[in-house]
Design an enzyme around this catalytic site. Structure first.
Site, PDB file in Angstrom:
ATOM      1  N   ARG A  64     -37.906  -9.442  41.081  1.00 31.64           N
ATOM      2  CA  ARG A  64     -37.143 -10.692  40.964  1.00 31.64           C
ATOM      3  C   ARG A  64     -36.017 -10.568  39.936  1.00 31.64           C
ATOM      4  O   ARG A  64     -34.944 -11.152  40.093  1.00 31.64           O
ATOM      5  CB  ARG A  64     -38.094 -11.836  40.639  1.00 31.64           C
ATOM      6  CG  ARG A  64     -38.992 -12.124  41.833  1.00 31.64           C
ATOM      7  CD  ARG A  64     -40.041 -13.151  41.522  1.00 31.64           C
ATOM      8  NE  ARG A  64     -39.474 -14.409  41.105  1.00 31.64           N
ATOM      9  CZ  ARG A  64     -40.136 -15.302  40.374  1.00 31.64           C
ATOM     10  NH1 ARG A  64     -41.372 -15.064  39.972  1.00 31.64           N
ATOM     11  NH2 ARG A  64     -39.569 -16.433  40.042  1.00 31.64           N
ATOM     12  N   HIS A 116     -40.506 -23.090  32.172  1.00 30.06           N
ATOM     13  CA  HIS A 116     -41.422 -22.033  32.636  1.00 30.06           C
ATOM     14  C   HIS A 116     -40.943 -20.632  32.241  1.00 30.06           C
ATOM     15  O   HIS A 116     -41.356 -19.654  32.844  1.00 30.06           O
ATOM     16  CB  HIS A 116     -41.617 -22.132  34.158  1.00 30.06           C
ATOM     17  CG  HIS A 116     -42.431 -23.331  34.572  1.00 30.06           C
ATOM     18  ND1 HIS A 116     -42.514 -23.764  35.877  1.00 30.06           N
ATOM     19  CD2 HIS A 116     -43.210 -24.173  33.839  1.00 30.06           C
ATOM     20  CE1 HIS A 116     -43.297 -24.839  35.926  1.00 30.06           C
ATOM     21  NE2 HIS A 116     -43.726 -25.096  34.705  1.00 30.06           N
ATOM     22  N   CYS A 124     -43.507  -9.945  23.115  1.00 27.69           N
ATOM     23  CA  CYS A 124     -44.523  -8.982  22.704  1.00 27.69           C
ATOM     24  C   CYS A 124     -45.820  -9.733  22.416  1.00 27.69           C
ATOM     25  O   CYS A 124     -45.837 -10.663  21.601  1.00 27.69           O
ATOM     26  CB  CYS A 124     -44.062  -8.220  21.458  1.00 27.69           C
ATOM     27  SG  CYS A 124     -45.315  -7.064  20.857  1.00 27.69           S
ATOM     28  N   CYS A 127     -46.762  -8.749  18.423  1.00 31.75           N
ATOM     29  CA  CYS A 127     -46.082  -9.285  17.227  1.00 31.75           C
ATOM     30  C   CYS A 127     -45.302 -10.568  17.513  1.00 31.75           C
ATOM     31  O   CYS A 127     -44.658 -11.111  16.623  1.00 31.75           O
ATOM     32  CB  CYS A 127     -45.153  -8.241  16.626  1.00 31.75           C
ATOM     33  SG  CYS A 127     -43.658  -7.954  17.600  1.00 31.75           S
TER      34      CYS A 127
HETATM   35  C1  BJW Z   1     -34.836 -27.561  48.710  1.00 30.29           C
HETATM   36  C2  BJW Z   1     -34.046 -26.604  49.297  1.00 30.29           C
HETATM   37  C3  BJW Z   1     -32.687 -26.890  49.336  1.00 30.29           C
HETATM   38  C4  BJW Z   1     -36.010 -25.857  49.406  1.00 30.29           C
HETATM   39  N1  BJW Z   1     -32.237 -28.038  48.833  1.00 30.29           N
HETATM   40  N2  BJW Z   1     -34.379 -28.696  48.220  1.00 30.29           N
HETATM   41  C5  BJW Z   1     -55.455 -29.829  38.448  1.00 30.29           C
HETATM   42  C6  BJW Z   1     -54.708 -31.009  38.475  1.00 30.29           C
HETATM   43  C7  BJW Z   1     -53.517 -31.134  37.763  1.00 30.29           C
HETATM   44  C8  BJW Z   1     -53.025 -30.063  37.015  1.00 30.29           C
HETATM   45  C9  BJW Z   1     -53.769 -28.911  36.995  1.00 30.29           C
HETATM   46  C10 BJW Z   1     -54.964 -28.785  37.699  1.00 30.29           C
HETATM   47  N3  BJW Z   1     -55.451 -27.541  37.494  1.00 30.29           N
HETATM   48  C11 BJW Z   1     -54.592 -26.876  36.679  1.00 30.29           C
HETATM   49  C12 BJW Z   1     -53.564 -27.696  36.371  1.00 30.29           C
HETATM   50  C13 BJW Z   1     -52.372 -27.369  35.546  1.00 30.29           C
HETATM   51  C14 BJW Z   1     -51.484 -26.340  36.221  1.00 30.29           C
HETATM   52  C15 BJW Z   1     -51.109 -26.841  37.605  1.00 30.29           C
HETATM   53  O1  BJW Z   1     -50.210 -27.654  37.793  1.00 30.29           O
HETATM   54  N4  BJW Z   1     -51.769 -26.317  38.639  1.00 30.29           N
HETATM   55  C16 BJW Z   1     -51.495 -26.738  40.017  1.00 30.29           C
HETATM   56  C17 BJW Z   1     -51.800 -25.584  40.936  1.00 30.29           C
HETATM   57  C18 BJW Z   1     -52.292 -27.986  40.305  1.00 30.29           C
HETATM   58  N5  BJW Z   1     -50.308 -26.222  35.390  1.00 30.29           N
HETATM   59  C19 BJW Z   1     -50.228 -25.350  34.402  1.00 30.29           C
HETATM   60  O2  BJW Z   1     -51.136 -24.564  34.176  1.00 30.29           O
HETATM   61  C20 BJW Z   1     -48.999 -25.433  33.520  1.00 30.29           C
HETATM   62  N6  BJW Z   1     -49.408 -25.543  32.158  1.00 30.29           N
HETATM   63  C21 BJW Z   1     -50.042 -26.628  31.695  1.00 30.29           C
HETATM   64  O3  BJW Z   1     -50.320 -27.576  32.419  1.00 30.29           O
HETATM   65  O4  BJW Z   1     -50.319 -26.553  30.339  1.00 30.29           O
HETATM   66  C22 BJW Z   1     -50.955 -27.683  29.743  1.00 30.29           C
HETATM   67  C23 BJW Z   1     -49.978 -28.495  28.969  1.00 30.29           C
HETATM   68  C24 BJW Z   1     -49.245 -29.480  29.632  1.00 30.29           C
HETATM   69  C25 BJW Z   1     -48.334 -30.269  28.923  1.00 30.29           C
HETATM   70  C26 BJW Z   1     -48.170 -30.068  27.581  1.00 30.29           C
HETATM   71  C27 BJW Z   1     -48.883 -29.084  26.921  1.00 30.29           C
HETATM   72  C28 BJW Z   1     -49.801 -28.298  27.619  1.00 30.29           C
HETATM   73  C29 BJW Z   1     -48.171 -24.172  33.650  1.00 30.29           C
HETATM   74  C30 BJW Z   1     -47.535 -24.072  34.982  1.00 30.29           C
HETATM   75  C31 BJW Z   1     -46.817 -22.748  35.130  1.00 30.29           C
HETATM   76  C32 BJW Z   1     -46.148 -22.604  36.499  1.00 30.29           C
HETATM   77  N7  BJW Z   1     -45.639 -21.321  36.646  1.00 30.29           N
HETATM   78  C33 BJW Z   1     -44.965 -20.967  37.904  1.00 30.29           C
HETATM   79  C34 BJW Z   1     -44.836 -19.426  38.004  1.00 30.29           C
HETATM   80  C35 BJW Z   1     -44.158 -18.803  36.860  1.00 30.29           C
HETATM   81  C36 BJW Z   1     -42.656 -18.753  36.999  1.00 30.29           C
HETATM   82  C37 BJW Z   1     -42.172 -17.759  38.014  1.00 30.29           C
HETATM   83  O5  BJW Z   1     -42.851 -16.770  38.324  1.00 30.29           O
HETATM   84  O6  BJW Z   1     -41.063 -17.966  38.491  1.00 30.29           O
HETATM   85  O7  BJW Z   1     -43.705 -21.636  37.957  1.00 30.29           O
HETATM   86  S1  BJW Z   1     -45.797 -21.535  39.366  1.00 30.29           S
HETATM   87  C38 BJW Z   1     -44.348 -21.840  40.280  1.00 30.29           C
HETATM   88  O8  BJW Z   1     -44.382 -23.232  40.656  1.00 30.29           O
HETATM   89  C39 BJW Z   1     -43.169 -21.646  39.306  1.00 30.29           C
HETATM   90  C40 BJW Z   1     -42.362 -22.893  39.560  1.00 30.29           C
HETATM   91  O9  BJW Z   1     -41.551 -23.186  38.442  1.00 30.29           O
HETATM   92  C41 BJW Z   1     -43.406 -23.932  39.860  1.00 30.29           C
HETATM   93  C42 BJW Z   1     -42.887 -25.125  40.634  1.00 30.29           C
HETATM   94  O10 BJW Z   1     -42.422 -24.745  41.902  1.00 30.29           O
HETATM   95  P1  BJW Z   1     -41.149 -25.477  42.516  1.00 30.29           P
HETATM   96  O11 BJW Z   1     -39.966 -25.184  41.711  1.00 30.29           O
HETATM   97  O12 BJW Z   1     -41.462 -26.880  42.765  1.00 30.29           O
HETATM   98  O13 BJW Z   1     -40.981 -24.631  43.901  1.00 30.29           O
HETATM   99  P2  BJW Z   1     -41.712 -24.845  45.314  1.00 30.29           P
HETATM  100  O14 BJW Z   1     -41.549 -23.592  46.076  1.00 30.29           O
HETATM  101  O15 BJW Z   1     -43.089 -25.362  45.144  1.00 30.29           O
HETATM  102  O16 BJW Z   1     -40.890 -26.020  46.000  1.00 30.29           O
HETATM  103  C43 BJW Z   1     -39.538 -25.866  46.371  1.00 30.29           C
HETATM  104  C44 BJW Z   1     -39.012 -27.231  46.757  1.00 30.29           C
HETATM  105  O17 BJW Z   1     -37.626 -27.108  47.027  1.00 30.29           O
HETATM  106  C45 BJW Z   1     -39.665 -27.793  48.032  1.00 30.29           C
HETATM  107  O18 BJW Z   1     -39.991 -29.171  47.799  1.00 30.29           O
HETATM  108  C46 BJW Z   1     -38.571 -27.689  49.096  1.00 30.29           C
HETATM  109  O19 BJW Z   1     -38.603 -28.752  50.031  1.00 30.29           O
HETATM  110  C47 BJW Z   1     -37.321 -27.761  48.247  1.00 30.29           C
HETATM  111  N8  BJW Z   1     -36.178 -27.075  48.805  1.00 30.29           N
HETATM  112  N9  BJW Z   1     -34.879 -25.551  49.734  1.00 30.29           N
HETATM  113  C48 BJW Z   1     -33.149 -28.926  48.318  1.00 30.29           C
HETATM  114  N10 BJW Z   1     -31.825 -26.033  49.916  1.00 30.29           N
END
Ligand code: BJW
Length: 244
Positions: A64, A116, A124, A127
């Site tokens: 990526r 994110h 690291c 450290c």
């Molecule tokens: C278009 C388009 C076009 C297409 N025009 N639109 C149970 C219930 C609730 C929560 C949890 C649970 N169990 C665990 C959790 C928490 C967990 C979570 O949410 N899990 C779910 C599976 C339920 N979350 C976490 O663990 C987060 N941390 C956390 O909660 O810590 C606690 C805390 C909170 C607050 C304060 C302090 C502490 C961390 C989440 C980390 C997510 N990481 C990722 C991967 C890493 C990054 C990477 O590799 O790039 O981040 S997951 C992945 O999903 C990535 C994205 O940023 C994220 C969101 O995805 P996104 O951007 O929405 O993409 P898509 O593909 O899902 O959707 C694309 C959209 O675009 C679609 O709607 C299309 O229609 C649209 N689209 N083309 C307009 N042309």
């Protein structure tokens, strides 16, 4: 036409997701041809996956990171329109992105939080040094600060980890007058809950822009469905026509 009058001093918070970068050639996560298709996110986007099989996780992010440097991957009209909004809006604009690409920066966005993490940075685990990293990363690399080998990881927020800048984000959400979510599926928290935070804190206007309704689409007051490259510039032009 905008469904509600927005004052010239409005504080705007914009949340972006993978959909805003899709038309720049970067795949989204969920759905057909998404990054997760044929792959379990537990195998590449959790600290456990990295501990178990760091080389596989590095391969996923190296691919990526290289993709980002592809000459065809450029900010699209949606990124450019948001940067234009920041330049011309009389009030404040904060973009909170879940994306790890650098397309908002390349478009000229200045007030930006990468909740994110960022593909072009590493951290690291020994450290806590963080720094820019534009080439492939592997377990043989040594940390430029502490010299330990194998301790560098992508500076990405994986599932179960705390997103970046949450205090500032929550303050901005609670104080905002207009909240716009663009191209995000509303399936990952805490970002999926931002619309609720805004609604419970203030009478702010909430707008979803997406190809289709997200998992939390019904919680937005105004919804605009279509490609971000068309809907975002149109929406921003309407905002700026009234006030700039
Ligand atoms: C278009 C388009 C076009 C297409 N025009 N639109 C149970 C219930 C609730 C929560 C949890 C649970 N169990 C665990 C959790 C928490 C967990 C979570 O949410 N899990 C779910 C599976 C339920 N979350 C976490 O663990 C987060 N941390 C956390 O909660 O810590 C606690 C805390 C909170 C607050 C304060 C302090 C502490 C961390 C989440 C980390 C997510 N990481 C990722 C991967 C890493 C990054 C990477 O590799 O790039 O981040 S997951 C992945 O999903 C990535 C994205 O940023 C994220 C969101 O995805 P996104 O951007 O929405 O993409 P898509 O593909 O899902 O959707 C694309 C959209 O675009 C679609 O709607 C299309 O229609 C649209 N689209 N083309 C307009 N042309």
């Amino acid at each position: 036409m905008l469904r509600r009058r927005i004052g010239a001093d409005a504080r705007i918070v914009v949340l972006t997701g993978a959909g805003i970068s899709a038309e720049s050639g970067l795949p989204t996560f969920r759905g057909k041809d998404g990054l997760w298709e044929g792959q379990r996110f537990e195998d590449v986007a959790t600290p456990e996956a990295f501990a178990r099989d760091p080389e596989s996780v590095h391969r996923f992010y190296n691919h990526r990171r290289r993709q980002l440097r592809d000459a065809a991957v450029q900010p699209n009209p949606a990124h450019l329109a948001l940067a234009e909004l920041e330049r011309r809006w009389p009030g404040t604009v904060l973009v909170v992105t879940q994306n790890v690409d650098d397309l908002h920066e390349r478009a000229g966005q200045r007030r930006l939080i990468h909740m994110h993490g960022q593909l072009d940075r590493v951290r690291c685990t020994s450290c806590a040094w963080t720094g820019r990293w534009d080439v492939d990363l592997g377990t043989a690399h040594a940390c430029p600060h502490c010299a330990r080998t194998g301790s560098l990881r992508p500076d990405i927020v994986w599932f179960g980890e705390t997103p970046v800048g949450m205090e500032d984000i929550e303050d901005a959400l609670e104080a905002c007058d207009l909240f716009i979510a663009i191209g995000t599926s509303g399936s990952v928290y805490p970002a999926a809950g931002f619309v609720e935070t805004v609604r419970s804190a203030s009478p702010a206007h909430t707008v979803e822009i997406n190809l289709e309704a997200s998992a939390v689409g019904s919680r937005f007051e105004e919804r605009r469905y279509g490609p971000a490259s068309e809907e975002v510039p149109r929406f921003i032009e309407e905002l700026l026509t009234v006030h700039a």
